[in-house]
Write an enzyme that holds these catalytic residues in place. Structure first.
Site, PDB file in Angstrom:
ATOM      1  N   GLU A 143      -8.425   0.485  -0.363  1.00  0.00           N
ATOM      2  CA  GLU A 143      -8.109   1.716   0.374  1.00  0.00           C
ATOM      3  C   GLU A 143      -6.618   1.687   0.617  1.00  0.00           C
ATOM      4  O   GLU A 143      -6.124   0.924   1.449  1.00  0.00           O
ATOM      5  CB  GLU A 143      -8.907   1.768   1.680  1.00  0.00           C
ATOM      6  CG  GLU A 143      -8.904   3.143   2.321  1.00  0.00           C
ATOM      7  CD  GLU A 143      -7.931   3.250   3.462  1.00  0.00           C
ATOM      8  OE1 GLU A 143      -6.763   3.639   3.211  1.00  0.00           O
ATOM      9  OE2 GLU A 143      -8.320   2.955   4.598  1.00  0.00           O
ATOM     10  N   LYS A 182      -8.322 -12.253   6.189  1.00  0.00           N
ATOM     11  CA  LYS A 182      -6.913 -12.569   6.353  1.00  0.00           C
ATOM     12  C   LYS A 182      -6.247 -11.365   7.015  1.00  0.00           C
ATOM     13  O   LYS A 182      -6.079 -10.318   6.400  1.00  0.00           O
ATOM     14  CB  LYS A 182      -6.283 -12.875   4.980  1.00  0.00           C
ATOM     15  CG  LYS A 182      -4.896 -13.509   5.067  1.00  0.00           C
ATOM     16  CD  LYS A 182      -3.827 -12.460   5.090  1.00  0.00           C
ATOM     17  CE  LYS A 182      -2.440 -13.073   5.145  1.00  0.00           C
ATOM     18  NZ  LYS A 182      -1.403 -12.059   5.463  1.00  0.00           N
ATOM     19  N   GLU A 240       5.313   8.436   1.784  1.00  0.00           N
ATOM     20  CA  GLU A 240       4.468   8.291   2.973  1.00  0.00           C
ATOM     21  C   GLU A 240       5.290   7.719   4.125  1.00  0.00           C
ATOM     22  O   GLU A 240       5.733   6.574   4.067  1.00  0.00           O
ATOM     23  CB  GLU A 240       3.274   7.386   2.670  1.00  0.00           C
ATOM     24  CG  GLU A 240       2.290   7.292   3.821  1.00  0.00           C
ATOM     25  CD  GLU A 240       1.114   6.387   3.523  1.00  0.00           C
ATOM     26  OE1 GLU A 240       0.070   6.543   4.176  1.00  0.00           O
ATOM     27  OE2 GLU A 240       1.235   5.510   2.639  1.00  0.00           O
ATOM     28  N   CYS A 263      -3.662   5.566   7.604  1.00  0.00           N
ATOM     29  CA  CYS A 263      -3.660   5.870   6.169  1.00  0.00           C
ATOM     30  C   CYS A 263      -4.101   7.301   5.913  1.00  0.00           C
ATOM     31  O   CYS A 263      -3.514   8.007   5.089  1.00  0.00           O
ATOM     32  CB  CYS A 263      -4.576   4.901   5.429  1.00  0.00           C
ATOM     33  SG  CYS A 263      -3.979   3.190   5.416  1.00  0.00           S
TER      34      CYS A 263
END
Length: 476
Positions: A250, A177, A382, A284
């Protein structure tokens, strides 16, 4: 085993035709120009159920193949990616926004092929646990069944391969997906891969949040892989609980880098820049907060600014550019708000921080912010974009404490001309990977995973393969 070795080259127009719905669909626009790229199918949970059912039916036959046979298919899939590399890169650049050149679209497509080949080459033999007068015991890894994979919008093709390649290698079938922001890239990649793979071992369903939630909770999904935000990862854990799925997550990084006082600012500046600004900061495991010793602080800031000024930003299809736009308006607003908070606090804007208004595309200028507190939102949250806070420190203990203060722990880095000192500091940092004099340098041979709230489970290498198999001990 009857494997076709024909590699098909597909034109850009034919590839778009193959993945777009005949009628309707959701418009996908170029984040650099606002131009229409294509239309994504709006699959439903019924489509998801059908894909999972087909994948489950195909799994026993796929799982019955040997590792060598499945690896042969992965190498043929890599051939197909390479044959269509430029077409895939152009589509990726237009949909995601990243430039063709630099560590961007062409690099990402090349990484897809390289990761497929690396995954095919790993050796995973049964492990002999006991072999003595008491008997013999062996540890094997069997297929889990059907793997569900939910991917992000920042590296949509490459991270999809990170999920699907080891899953397939271990005898699982896969239902993917993609992000709602970058569905075309993943649809196109899967279309190309499926020219080489057997029917129904790999499916992709392009839909909204309800499709992702249904995938996470579906009783016929045996393992779930997700790359994305920590908040979404927590929701996936909750959705998967009733079926006790195996899960690999993750999640968000907010990676720290520590520059020791013996580092050479000029030597490290280029690598610092790309550690932070690869994919325009939308990674990331990018360097997102930099701690520099007070003795060399201004020299590092100046050297980094010099490199940053030389990196052209613009439309991805322009061969000169190496930085692109933020992929979507929501992410643009996050970066803009965090930088504004830093400016309001009195932090020093060394470079950037002033996006042009009224221009097409979600371009935020390369931004360096100095003289900033560790609890400032630009440091503590972040940013996932082209804005790097640079924090001054006095002692190594202070730097390590600040680096470890957050609940994120995906990656980190230490920068020094003394390897032994760098290793000592690296051992004190709470992160799944710590790089020395580089940042974000993932390698298909090296296990990769987060600490703390940056996720759990491992990807890559032989250890990553094991996380996609069911351990089985046979004792006799």
């Amino acid at each position: 085993m009857n494997i076709s070795t024909t590699t098909e080259q597909i034109s850009f127009e034919d590839l778009l035709t193959a993945i777009q719905p005949v009628d309707g669909g959701r418009e996908i626009k170029d984040p650099a120009t606002g131009a229409l790229v294509g239309r994504a199918p709006e699959h439903t949970t019924a489509d998801l159920h059908a894909a999972i059912a087909a994948a489950r039916t195909a799994q026993p036959g796929w799982g019955a193949l040997t590792h060598t046979e499945r690896s042969t298919y992965l190498n043929l899939a890599a051939d197909a990616v390479e044959a269509n590399a430029e077409t895939l890169a152009v589509l990726l650049s237009r949909e995601q926004g990243k430039p063709l050149n630099g560590p961007n679209a062409r690099f990402e497509v090349g990484a897809c092929a390289a990761w497929l080949r690396a995954t095919a080459a790993f050796q995973l033999e049964p492990e002999i646990l006991v072999d003595d007068e008491s008997g013999r015991a062996e540890l094997h890894y069997r297929p889990l069944g059907v793997v569900g994979a939910i991917g992000p919008w920042n590296w949509p093709m490459m991270i999809s391969v990170w999920q699907l390649a080891p899953s397939l290698r271990m005898g699982n079938t896969v239902v993917m997906k993609p992000s709602e922001y970058t569905p075309l890239s993943v649809l196109a990649l899967v279309h190309v891969l499926n020219t080489a793979l057997p029917v129904d071992v790999l499916h992709v369903v392009s839909g909204g949040r309800e499709v992702g939630e249904a995938l996470a909770s579906h009783p016929d999904i045996d393992k779930l892989m997700f790359t994305g935000s920590t908040a979404t990862g927590k929701a996936i854990i909750r959705s998967s609980a009733d079926t006790v799925k195996r899960v690999t997550l993750e999640l968000g990084g907010n990676d720290a880098g520590i520059v020791l006082p013996d580092a050479d600012p000029q030597t490290i500046a280029q690598d610092l820049f790309w550690g932070a600004f690869i994919n325009t900061g939308q990674t990331c495991a990018a360097l997102k907060r930099l701690y520099v010793h007070e003795d060399i602080y201004e020299d590092v800031v100046a050297a980094l600014a010099e490199v940053a000024r030389s990196m052209p930003m613009g439309v991805g299809l322009d061969e000169n550019n190496v930085l692109g736009p933020l992929q979507n308006k929501a992410q643009f607003d996050i970066v803009a708000n965090l930088v504004q908070a830093a400016k309001d606090s009195g932090a020093r804007v060394v470079l950037g921080g002033n996006p042009e208004e009224g221009q097409p595309g979600y371009f935020y200028p390369t931004t360096l912010i100095a003289d900033i507190d560790n609890d400032n939102p630009l440091v503590a949250q972040e940013q996932f974009g082209p804005a790097l806070p640079i924090v001054k420190y006095s002692t190594i203990d202070e730097a390590v404490e600040k680096a470890n203060a957050l609940e994120a722990g995906l990656g980190a880095s230490v920068w020094s001309s003394n390897k032994e000192k760098a290793l000592e500091v690296a051992a004190r940092i709470q992160a799944g990977t710590v790089w020395i004099n580089k940042h974000g340098a993932v390698d298909p041979r090296l296990p990769f995973g987060g600490a703390k709230q940056s996720g759990y489970g491992l990807e890559f290498g032989v250890e990553g393969l094991k996380h996609l198999g069911q351990p089985q001990v046979i004792s006799y």
